[in-house]
Design a protein around this motif. Structure first.
Motif, PDB file in Angstrom:
ATOM      1  N   MET A   1      27.516  31.459  29.840  1.00 43.66           N
ATOM      2  CA  MET A   1      28.767  31.580  30.542  1.00 43.66           C
ATOM      3  C   MET A   1      29.353  30.167  30.698  1.00 43.66           C
ATOM      4  SD  MET A   1      29.707  32.990  34.373  1.00 43.66           S
ATOM      5  CE  MET A   1      28.324  34.048  34.347  1.00 43.66           C
ATOM      6  N   GLN A   2      30.637  30.010  30.321  1.00 42.01           N
ATOM      7  CA  GLN A   2      31.283  28.703  30.415  1.00 42.01           C
ATOM      8  C   GLN A   2      32.087  28.541  31.696  1.00 42.01           C
ATOM      9  OE1 GLN A   2      33.585  28.077  26.901  1.00 42.01           O
ATOM     10  NE2 GLN A   2      31.799  27.667  25.666  1.00 42.01           N
ATOM     11  N   ARG A   3      32.764  29.584  32.131  1.00 43.35           N
ATOM     12  CA  ARG A   3      33.617  29.503  33.314  1.00 43.35           C
ATOM     13  C   ARG A   3      33.427  30.747  34.162  1.00 43.35           C
ATOM     14  NH1 ARG A   3      34.225  24.841  32.350  1.00 43.35           N
ATOM     15  NH2 ARG A   3      35.876  23.934  31.157  1.00 43.35           N
ATOM     16  N   GLN A   4      33.676  30.578  35.437  1.00 46.91           N
ATOM     17  CA  GLN A   4      33.617  31.714  36.353  1.00 46.91           C
ATOM     18  C   GLN A   4      34.723  31.543  37.377  1.00 46.91           C
ATOM     19  OE1 GLN A   4      29.760  33.190  37.782  1.00 46.91           O
ATOM     20  NE2 GLN A   4      30.551  32.851  39.798  1.00 46.91           N
ATOM     21  N   TYR A   5      35.500  32.586  37.574  1.00 53.08           N
ATOM     22  CA  TYR A   5      36.559  32.592  38.577  1.00 53.08           C
ATOM     23  C   TYR A   5      36.212  33.687  39.569  1.00 53.08           C
ATOM     24  CZ  TYR A   5      41.197  32.963  40.669  1.00 53.08           C
ATOM     25  OH  TYR A   5      42.250  32.984  41.546  1.00 53.08           O
ATOM     26  N   ARG A   6      35.900  33.319  40.782  1.00 56.02           N
ATOM     27  CA  ARG A   6      35.464  34.278  41.800  1.00 56.02           C
ATOM     28  C   ARG A   6      36.678  34.889  42.490  1.00 56.02           C
ATOM     29  NH1 ARG A   6      30.400  35.697  41.964  1.00 56.02           N
ATOM     30  NH2 ARG A   6      30.147  35.533  44.178  1.00 56.02           N
ATOM     31  N   THR A   7      36.559  36.173  42.765  1.00 56.72           N
ATOM     32  CA  THR A   7      37.637  36.893  43.433  1.00 56.72           C
ATOM     33  C   THR A   7      37.035  37.964  44.328  1.00 56.72           C
ATOM     34  OG1 THR A   7      39.678  38.135  43.059  1.00 56.72           O
ATOM     35  CG2 THR A   7      37.906  38.500  41.504  1.00 56.72           C
ATOM     36  N   ASP A   8      37.828  38.462  45.252  1.00 53.54           N
ATOM     37  CA  ASP A   8      37.329  39.478  46.179  1.00 53.54           C
ATOM     38  C   ASP A   8      37.786  40.886  45.814  1.00 53.54           C
ATOM     39  OD1 ASP A   8      39.999  39.194  46.764  1.00 53.54           O
ATOM     40  OD2 ASP A   8      39.727  38.986  48.922  1.00 53.54           O
ATOM     41  N   ARG A   9      38.300  41.067  44.602  1.00 53.52           N
ATOM     42  CA  ARG A   9      38.775  42.389  44.182  1.00 53.52           C
ATOM     43  C   ARG A   9      38.494  42.583  42.694  1.00 53.52           C
ATOM     44  NH1 ARG A   9      43.361  39.236  45.815  1.00 53.52           N
ATOM     45  NH2 ARG A   9      44.201  38.295  43.979  1.00 53.52           N
ATOM     46  N   PRO A  10      38.385  43.832  42.249  1.00 54.30           N
ATOM     47  CA  PRO A  10      38.094  44.072  40.837  1.00 54.30           C
ATOM     48  C   PRO A  10      39.311  43.833  39.943  1.00 54.30           C
ATOM     49  CG  PRO A  10      38.010  46.143  42.093  1.00 54.30           C
ATOM     50  CD  PRO A  10      38.333  45.048  43.046  1.00 54.30           C
ATOM     51  N   ALA A  11      39.049  43.228  38.796  1.00 56.66           N
ATOM     52  CA  ALA A  11      40.085  43.052  37.778  1.00 56.66           C
ATOM     53  C   ALA A  11      40.195  44.337  36.962  1.00 56.66           C
ATOM     54  CB  ALA A  11      39.738  41.882  36.873  1.00 56.66           C
ATOM     55  N   THR A  12      41.414  44.703  36.604  1.00 55.93           N
ATOM     56  CA  THR A  12      41.627  45.906  35.799  1.00 55.93           C
ATOM     57  C   THR A  12      41.936  45.581  34.348  1.00 55.93           C
ATOM     58  OG1 THR A  12      43.951  45.979  36.471  1.00 55.93           O
ATOM     59  CG2 THR A  12      42.395  47.323  37.728  1.00 55.93           C
ATOM     60  N   ALA A  13      42.414  44.341  34.072  1.00 54.29           N
ATOM     61  CA  ALA A  13      42.767  43.967  32.702  1.00 54.29           C
ATOM     62  C   ALA A  13      42.839  42.452  32.595  1.00 54.29           C
ATOM     63  CB  ALA A  13      44.111  44.582  32.319  1.00 54.29           C
ATOM     64  N   LEU A  14      42.635  41.961  31.367  1.00 56.37           N
ATOM     65  CA  LEU A  14      42.836  40.540  31.123  1.00 56.37           C
ATOM     66  C   LEU A  14      43.131  40.294  29.659  1.00 56.37           C
ATOM     67  CD1 LEU A  14      40.042  39.113  29.762  1.00 56.37           C
ATOM     68  CD2 LEU A  14      39.231  39.656  32.019  1.00 56.37           C
ATOM     69  N   ASP A  15      43.789  39.150  29.406  1.00 54.69           N
ATOM     70  CA  ASP A  15      44.060  38.692  28.048  1.00 54.69           C
ATOM     71  C   ASP A  15      44.297  37.191  28.124  1.00 54.69           C
ATOM     72  OD1 ASP A  15      44.344  38.799  25.308  1.00 54.69           O
ATOM     73  OD2 ASP A  15      46.295  39.777  25.312  1.00 54.69           O
ATOM     74  N   THR A  16      44.280  36.541  26.974  1.00 53.93           N
ATOM     75  CA  THR A  16      44.500  35.101  26.939  1.00 53.93           C
ATOM     76  C   THR A  16      45.331  34.719  25.725  1.00 53.93           C
ATOM     77  OG1 THR A  16      43.434  32.928  26.987  1.00 53.93           O
ATOM     78  CG2 THR A  16      42.362  34.629  25.678  1.00 53.93           C
ATOM     79  N   ASP A  17      46.063  33.614  25.857  1.00 50.18           N
ATOM     80  CA  ASP A  17      46.771  33.031  24.717  1.00 50.18           C
ATOM     81  C   ASP A  17      46.054  31.777  24.237  1.00 50.18           C
ATOM     82  OD1 ASP A  17      47.391  31.060  26.584  1.00 50.18           O
ATOM     83  OD2 ASP A  17      49.516  31.567  26.693  1.00 50.18           O
ATOM     84  N   GLY A  18      44.869  31.528  24.771  1.00 50.68           N
ATOM     85  CA  GLY A  18      44.080  30.362  24.420  1.00 50.68           C
ATOM     86  C   GLY A  18      44.182  29.255  25.447  1.00 50.68           C
ATOM     87  N   ASP A  19      45.352  29.082  26.055  1.00 55.31           N
ATOM     88  CA  ASP A  19      45.562  28.069  27.089  1.00 55.31           C
ATOM     89  C   ASP A  19      45.511  28.661  28.485  1.00 55.31           C
ATOM     90  OD1 ASP A  19      45.989  25.925  25.278  1.00 55.31           O
ATOM     91  OD2 ASP A  19      48.037  26.645  24.941  1.00 55.31           O
ATOM     92  N   THR A  20      45.929  29.915  28.601  1.00 56.36           N
ATOM     93  CA  THR A  20      46.027  30.594  29.896  1.00 56.36           C
ATOM     94  C   THR A  20      45.317  31.934  29.816  1.00 56.36           C
ATOM     95  OG1 THR A  20      48.187  29.550  30.249  1.00 56.36           O
ATOM     96  CG2 THR A  20      47.650  31.425  31.651  1.00 56.36           C
ATOM     97  N   VAL A  21      44.596  32.282  30.880  1.00 59.05           N
ATOM     98  CA  VAL A  21      43.964  33.597  30.991  1.00 59.05           C
ATOM     99  C   VAL A  21      44.771  34.390  32.018  1.00 59.05           C
ATOM    100  CG1 VAL A  21      41.879  34.862  31.639  1.00 59.05           C
ATOM    101  CG2 VAL A  21      41.692  32.658  30.455  1.00 59.05           C
ATOM    102  N   TYR A  22      45.235  35.560  31.622  1.00 59.77           N
ATOM    103  CA  TYR A  22      46.021  36.434  32.498  1.00 59.77           C
ATOM    104  C   TYR A  22      45.116  37.540  33.009  1.00 59.77           C
ATOM    105  CZ  TYR A  22      49.694  33.909  30.159  1.00 59.77           C
ATOM    106  OH  TYR A  22      50.486  32.895  29.670  1.00 59.77           O
ATOM    107  N   VAL A  23      45.106  37.741  34.319  1.00 58.95           N
ATOM    108  CA  VAL A  23      44.223  38.729  34.942  1.00 58.95           C
ATOM    109  C   VAL A  23      45.060  39.634  35.838  1.00 58.95           C
ATOM    110  CG1 VAL A  23      42.161  39.103  36.342  1.00 58.95           C
ATOM    111  CG2 VAL A  23      42.373  37.004  34.982  1.00 58.95           C
ATOM    112  N   ALA A  24      44.897  40.945  35.669  1.00 58.58           N
ATOM    113  CA  ALA A  24      45.553  41.933  36.527  1.00 58.58           C
ATOM    114  C   ALA A  24      44.500  42.548  37.448  1.00 58.58           C
ATOM    115  CB  ALA A  24      46.206  43.025  35.684  1.00 58.58           C
ATOM    116  N   TYR A  25      44.917  42.837  38.665  1.00 63.58           N
ATOM    117  CA  TYR A  25      44.029  43.442  39.663  1.00 63.58           C
ATOM    118  C   TYR A  25      44.554  44.803  40.099  1.00 63.58           C
ATOM    119  CZ  TYR A  25      42.027  38.797  39.974  1.00 63.58           C
ATOM    120  OH  TYR A  25      41.422  37.613  39.675  1.00 63.58           O
TER     121      TYR A  25
END
Length: 86
Positions: free
Chosen positions: A1-25
């Motif tokens: 694992m290279q990175r971890q972003y902690r959150t208090d809610r479940p993610a429903t979707a994600l995608d990336t353009d290589g520079d930015t990671v988009y996360v929906a909750y």
């Protein structure tokens, strides 16, 4: 694992353009994270006609757009660029 972003809610979707990671909750929140260091770049709450909605799928699209498939059966096209200030 290279990175971890902690959150208090479940993610429903994600995608990336290589520079930015988009996360929906499931709450309707949509965040953009720096892919290199995990820092928060942008946060917004998805709304359609003023009513909140949640994304179940995300896809980075050409031209600086993000497509979001919502829980209520819509496909939203969102700009991934911040709004210019005054």
């Amino acid at each position: 694992m290279q990175r971890q972003y902690r959150t208090d809610r479940p993610a429903t979707a994600l995608d990336t353009d290589g520079d930015t990671v988009y996360v929906a909750y499931h709450t309707g929140a949509l965040v953009a994270l720096d892919a290199e260091d995990g820092s928060l770049r942008r946060h917004t709450d998805l709304r359609v006609g003023g009513a909140p909605t949640a994304a179940l799928s995300l896809a980075v699209a050409p031209g600086g757009h993000l497509l979001a498939g919502t829980v209520d059966g819509r496909v939203l096209e969102c700009s991934v660029h911040p709004d210019p200030g005054p």
